[in-house]
Design a protein around this motif. Sequence first.
Motif, PDB file in Angstrom:
ATOM      1  N   LEU A   1      44.288  33.947  42.091  1.00 24.23           N
ATOM      2  CA  LEU A   1      44.885  34.838  41.655  1.00 24.23           C
ATOM      3  C   LEU A   1      43.617  35.588  40.796  1.00 24.23           C
ATOM      4  O   LEU A   1      43.452  36.712  40.987  1.00 24.23           O
TER       5      LEU A   1
ATOM      6  N   ARG B   1      42.971  29.610  51.503  1.00 24.84           N
ATOM      7  CA  ARG B   1      43.364  30.678  52.534  1.00 24.84           C
ATOM      8  C   ARG B   1      44.429  31.370  51.796  1.00 24.84           C
ATOM      9  O   ARG B   1      45.435  31.744  52.336  1.00 24.84           O
ATOM     10  N   GLN B   2      44.306  31.958  50.605  1.00 30.22           N
ATOM     11  CA  GLN B   2      44.969  32.835  50.138  1.00 30.22           C
ATOM     12  C   GLN B   2      44.402  34.101  49.624  1.00 30.22           C
ATOM     13  O   GLN B   2      45.128  35.152  49.415  1.00 30.22           O
TER      14      GLN B   2
ATOM     15  N   PRO C   1      45.031  37.642  52.054  1.00 29.61           N
ATOM     16  CA  PRO C   1      46.438  38.152  51.981  1.00 29.61           C
ATOM     17  C   PRO C   1      46.499  38.742  50.506  1.00 29.61           C
ATOM     18  O   PRO C   1      47.432  39.617  50.412  1.00 29.61           O
ATOM     19  N   ARG C   2      46.236  38.062  49.427  1.00 32.75           N
ATOM     20  CA  ARG C   2      46.396  38.258  48.132  1.00 32.75           C
ATOM     21  C   ARG C   2      45.742  39.703  47.816  1.00 32.75           C
ATOM     22  O   ARG C   2      46.367  40.433  47.096  1.00 32.75           O
TER      23      ARG C   2
ATOM     24  N   GLY D   1      45.199  41.914  50.170  1.00 32.99           N
ATOM     25  CA  GLY D   1      45.818  43.071  50.773  1.00 32.99           C
ATOM     26  C   GLY D   1      47.080  43.308  49.724  1.00 32.99           C
ATOM     27  O   GLY D   1      47.489  44.863  49.586  1.00 32.99           O
ATOM     28  N   ALA D   2      47.744  42.545  49.157  1.00 28.08           N
ATOM     29  CA  ALA D   2      48.959  42.794  48.373  1.00 28.08           C
ATOM     30  C   ALA D   2      48.391  43.537  46.992  1.00 28.08           C
ATOM     31  O   ALA D   2      49.061  44.603  46.779  1.00 28.08           O
ATOM     32  N   LEU D   3      47.255  43.103  46.561  1.00 27.50           N
ATOM     33  CA  LEU D   3      46.824  43.995  45.256  1.00 27.50           C
ATOM     34  C   LEU D   3      46.564  45.339  45.453  1.00 27.50           C
ATOM     35  O   LEU D   3      46.625  46.370  44.976  1.00 27.50           O
TER      36      LEU D   3
ATOM     37  N   ASP E   1      47.819  46.816  48.277  1.00 26.66           N
ATOM     38  CA  ASP E   1      48.921  47.332  48.840  1.00 26.66           C
ATOM     39  C   ASP E   1      48.571  47.858  50.258  1.00 26.66           C
ATOM     40  O   ASP E   1      49.020  48.798  50.786  1.00 26.66           O
ATOM     41  N   LEU E   2      47.704  47.057  50.756  1.00 27.78           N
ATOM     42  CA  LEU E   2      47.305  47.232  52.247  1.00 27.78           C
ATOM     43  C   LEU E   2      48.227  46.541  53.348  1.00 27.78           C
ATOM     44  O   LEU E   2      48.418  45.407  52.988  1.00 27.78           O
TER      45      LEU E   2
ATOM     46  N   VAL F   1      48.158  43.609  56.221  1.00 29.88           N
ATOM     47  CA  VAL F   1      47.344  42.412  56.175  1.00 29.88           C
ATOM     48  C   VAL F   1      47.502  41.839  57.470  1.00 29.88           C
ATOM     49  O   VAL F   1      48.578  41.638  58.202  1.00 29.88           O
TER      50      VAL F   1
END
Lengths: 258, 306
Positions: free
Chosen positions: A95, A126-127, A130-131, A133-135, A137-138, A140
Amino acid sequence: MANVIVCYKWVIDEKDIRMNPDRSVDTSRAQRKISEYDKNAIEAGIRAAAKLGASPVGLTFGGTEAKQSLKDALSRGLEAVYWIGHPAAGTADGLLTARVLAAAAEKIGDYSLIVCGEGASDTYARQVGPRLGALLDLPVVTAVCDMEIDGEQLIATRKLEDCIEKVKVSLPAVISVLPEINEAPVPTLKAVLAAGKKPSQEFTLQSLGLKEEELQPGTSVTGVLAYVMDRKNVILKDGDVATRVKEFVTYLKKEGVI
Amino acid sequence: MAGTFVVYSDKTAIAIELIGFCRGSGKRAVALAFDAAAAQEYAARGAERVLLIECGQNLPEAYAKAVAGVLEREGAEGFIVGSTVRGREMAARVAGYLKWPLVSDVSKLVCEEKELVTERPAYGGAVVQQERVKLPAVVTVPAGKFEPAATSGAGAEVVTLEAQPDERTVLLERASVEKQGADLGSAEKIVCAGMGFAKKEDLKLAFDLAAVIGAEVGCSRSVAEERNWLPTDVYIGISGATVKPRLYLSIGVSGQVQHVVGIRDSRVIAAIDLNENAPIFKAADYGIVGDLYEVVPALIEALKNC
Ligand SMILES: Cc1cc2nc3c(=O)[nH]c(=O)nc-3n(C[C@H](O)[C@H](O)[C@H](O)COP(=O)(O)OP(=O)(O)OC[C@H]3O[C@@H](n4cnc5c(N)ncnc54)[C@H](O)[C@@H]3O)c2cc1C
């Protein structure tokens, strides 16, 4: 020129970790290195940047010791490295790490692609990719084992448990790559020398607009214990081969496994 | 303990185990499905509510942002996801959108009043890391950690949702991979070949030994990835297969932690290696220190005669 940002982690070399008899873990004498998976991520980023006509740059969030990684990272072919060195990295989880990296990526700006290793060799959670990408907003794509660039698109091959997928993704995007995507070359002496002349830039958390209270991890580690294998450890090393083999067979028979 | 957990896995069997975990923890289990067959299965297997997003040929992960919205609308305080490639991506993207913590690949998971207490491997499995994480949170859980939920008589309601995928990713092709080597996951006995073998031809010794005891042949990562002597789907370890045979017998495998983590659940671990200080012997029940080129032929003979 647009950037291809490669995120890497400056990790403890697992081979230097000492396990004490009370199961406590001693990392005080451990050397650090660029996480193995990230060496492949750097190479993937460099190759992608060449095809995109972009500049491959590194990005790392670590403790103050992360500064020691810059030369190694630059000798692998990156053109510049941005780094954040802060004690909060010592207890950071996905996070927090993704939050810092996302802020730094925005600060670097003008990126067409962000490449992460599939996981770090210490936590292997392994997070972060992708995290991130979310932050931002792209789109992934994870578990990438091969990729091609086709104009403004990237065609990724992903490896899942029981299938292979080909996915087309429009850029900018975040991908995380598996180590089998390439062979990361050992830097040449020339590259090591050239690395000394390449630029690096430190970002403070302040310059990224992050406040102290945003530096809390979401999880708290309450214990770190050596894994113990509870096995019989009957090791036959004396006598001639025939005797050792005979004894070995007797044991395995007694266990009922042959 | 009231509260709602949403469960997702692209492997139906794992999702049913996770529903079992939620029920066992006193939580209301809401199962998320991307195809109608899985949705029906969850409805009959203990989920209190099933949400179906029909994604057709699309990628479930492309709905991550929509799923984050669903979790908020359901008032969920946990997202419990099967640890597969797809599951991990979905979990991390949803955690990213919601800014929830995420603990990956837990080996232990206990739900307390307002927290999850977890254990997970670190440093390639050499270390066990214990964590506490406040709800709301996301966890990914490998297969086989929880008992599947029992069949429920009534059958839950299945609600079909309209959701918007991320159209910036498009699936072009999906091809199932044919297993090239043995299915090690279900093998009763495994002979594992390491870099102690000098030449590819010499692997015949491993296959001969395997034939005598009725074992499948696996290998270390180096044998598959550096030497290309065996297909990559038969290498064992953290980045390869996890195995749990009754007998695992290694030949010329040093036993680095990244390898050993994949064999820990074997009933009996036996090893042959030249170096008496090789870490594999610390992980083994029985070992022979010796040159494989002498030991393995003698072992084959001894086994033939017994
Ligand atoms: C991030 C990461 C992930 C990894 N994931 C995996 C994984 O999933 N699986 C995996 O296997 N590895 C993995 N590795 C690699 C792992 O660290 C080891 O390098 C690898 O397992 C070594 O393979 P090996 O034991 O066959 O070879 P070596 O370590 O080279 O060992 C060879 C052994 O053969 C013995 N030997 C030599 N000659 C003879 C002889 N004549 N007779 C008997 N014995 C002999 C030697 O004493 C030695 O013990 C990973 C590494 C990293 C960094």
